[in-house]
Motif scaffolding. Structure first.
Motif, short mmCIF file in Angstrom:
data_model
loop_
_atom_site.label_atom_id
_atom_site.label_comp_id
_atom_site.label_asym_id
_atom_site.label_seq_id
_atom_site.Cartn_x
_atom_site.Cartn_y
_atom_site.Cartn_z
N HIS A 1 40.73 -31.64 28.67
CA HIS A 1 39.54 -30.56 28.80
C HIS A 1 38.84 -31.22 27.56
CE1 HIS A 1 37.49 -26.86 28.65
NE2 HIS A 1 37.84 -26.48 27.39
N VAL A 2 37.35 -31.02 27.70
CA VAL A 2 36.57 -31.48 26.98
C VAL A 2 35.56 -30.39 26.28
CG1 VAL A 2 34.49 -33.12 26.62
CG2 VAL A 2 36.25 -33.89 27.98
N LYS A 3 35.51 -30.28 25.18
CA LYS A 3 34.27 -29.21 24.46
C LYS A 3 33.40 -30.28 23.64
CE LYS A 3 37.77 -26.63 22.61
NZ LYS A 3 38.26 -25.52 21.89
N TRP A 4 32.11 -29.71 23.86
CA TRP A 4 31.13 -30.45 23.02
C TRP A 4 30.31 -29.43 22.28
CZ3 TRP A 4 26.28 -28.71 24.42
CH2 TRP A 4 26.13 -27.93 25.37
N ARG A 5 29.53 -29.79 21.35
CA ARG A 5 28.20 -29.31 20.62
C ARG A 5 27.29 -29.94 20.08
NH1 ARG A 5 31.73 -27.32 15.38
NH2 ARG A 5 30.27 -28.28 13.81
N ILE A 6 26.27 -29.40 20.17
CA ILE A 6 25.16 -30.17 19.33
C ILE A 6 24.72 -29.92 17.91
CG2 ILE A 6 22.73 -31.04 19.58
CD1 ILE A 6 22.95 -30.71 22.68
N ASP A 7 24.73 -30.91 17.02
CA ASP A 7 24.80 -30.20 15.56
C ASP A 7 23.46 -30.87 15.29
OD1 ASP A 7 28.26 -30.34 14.71
OD2 ASP A 7 26.86 -28.83 15.38
N VAL A 8 22.87 -30.27 14.37
CA VAL A 8 21.39 -30.51 13.67
C VAL A 8 21.82 -30.80 12.38
CG1 VAL A 8 18.87 -30.33 13.21
CG2 VAL A 8 19.99 -29.75 15.45
N VAL B 1 35.10 -36.83 18.47
CA VAL B 1 34.26 -38.05 18.02
C VAL B 1 32.80 -37.43 17.90
CG1 VAL B 1 35.73 -39.54 19.36
CG2 VAL B 1 34.18 -38.22 20.53
N HIS B 2 32.30 -38.30 17.11
CA HIS B 2 30.99 -37.86 16.63
C HIS B 2 29.89 -38.87 17.35
CE1 HIS B 2 27.74 -38.94 13.12
NE2 HIS B 2 27.27 -38.44 14.28
N PRO C 1 19.62 -34.82 15.03
CA PRO C 1 20.49 -34.22 16.00
C PRO C 1 21.77 -35.30 16.32
CG PRO C 1 18.74 -34.93 17.17
CD PRO C 1 18.55 -35.11 16.06
N TRP C 2 22.97 -34.53 16.62
CA TRP C 2 24.01 -35.60 17.36
C TRP C 2 25.07 -34.57 17.93
CZ3 TRP C 2 28.71 -34.88 14.35
CH2 TRP C 2 28.60 -34.24 13.05
N ILE C 3 25.96 -35.33 18.49
CA ILE C 3 26.96 -34.33 19.38
C ILE C 3 28.51 -34.62 19.02
CG2 ILE C 3 28.00 -34.47 21.83
CD1 ILE C 3 24.56 -35.80 21.59
N LEU C 4 28.76 -33.69 18.93
CA LEU C 4 30.33 -33.54 18.51
C LEU C 4 31.24 -33.25 19.64
CD1 LEU C 4 32.19 -33.65 15.54
CD2 LEU C 4 32.15 -31.22 15.91
#
Lengths: 70, 193
Positions: free
Chosen positions: B131-138, B167-168, B151-154
């Protein structure tokens, strides 16, 4: 017995989640704290992420500790 | 010597060829071969074979150490090949016939054939993605810079083994990841499967 590591450096980051695969996380603010610890034999980096409430709880505890030191 | 191996090998490994030659020249004691087969099954299960067991094997055999090692290498490859036959292609009679063709006695060939259904080898393999979960953090601010707005993706990757990797991914790397995934999908669509 727990090991006592010495805090060498601390960095923090404040951010907000703009989008996510889990909808409930969108718009959440976070504080990320990166601690560099001296284990005695090496330097370890520990990263932890706190919600705003958790961060304020941590701040409260740190202020209590500081007051007790005075 | 020509072998017609259809199920076990595309190309018969040299170690198996050598094993077959030794078996067909009847210089290998059946008890020694049985011990090597037992060792190989334990090896693929991840069990340790202690030094004393090896010493006992060498003591009981009149063969030199190098020959025992070569025989074991052949037996390992043979047993692994049986384990690796896909379920839908596995026909016990055909596997038995191929093993006998390599010079194994019927009882030992039957024992190795039965491994497929009775043993589960502990062969190391790559972990599978669950499974993969992601979020976009600012990032608004850090201890080093007061105002960033970067912005970057975690990404949280959960593997079937239970491991979890977080992973970042900076935006530039994320575009590179997207490109690689798109290239991979493109190749998938071209494959005649």
């Amino acid at each position: 017995m727990t090991k006592n590591f010495q805090l060498v450096d601390l960095a923090w980051e404040l951010g907000v989640t703009a989008a996510s695969s889990c909808e409930e996380q969108v718009g959440q603010t976070y504080v990320r704290i990166k601690m560099k610890l001296n284990t005695g034999s090496s330097l370890e980096t520990t990263v932890m992420e706190l919600s705003l409430k958790q961060f304020y709880d941590l701040l409260h505890e740190l202020e209590k500790a500081q007051n007790n030191m005075k | 010597m020509n072998y017609t191996s259809n199920l076990l090998f595309v190309t018969v490994p040299k170690s198996v060829e050598q094993l077959s030659k030794q078996l067909q020249s009847k210089i290998v004691d059946p008890l020694i071969l049985q011990t090597l087969i037992d060792f190989s099954v334990r090896y693929w299960k991840g069990e340790e074979i202690c030094h004393k067991e090896w010493e006992a094997l060498l003591k009981n055999s009149y063969l030199p150490l190098t020959m025992i090692e070569n025989l074991f290498s052949g037996v390992l490859n043979l047993t692994l090949a049986v384990f690796q036959i896909p379920e839908k292609l596995f026909t016990p009679e055909l596997v038995l016939a191929e093993l006998i063709q390599f010079g194994l006695a019927v009882e030992q060939a039957e024992q190795i054939t039965k491994l497929k259904t009775t043993s589960a080898p502990n062969i190391p393999k790559l972990p599978k993605l669950n499974h993969v979960k992601w979020r976009i953090d600012v990032t608004i601010s850090t201890s080093d810079v007061s105002r960033i707005l970067e912005p970057w993706i975690l990404m949280e990757i959960n593997l079937e083994s239970g491991d979890q990797k977080t992973v970042h991914i900076p935006v530039a790397q994320f575009h590179s990841l997207r490109y690689q995934v798109a290239s991979c999908l493109n190749q998938f669509s071209k494959m005649p499967v």
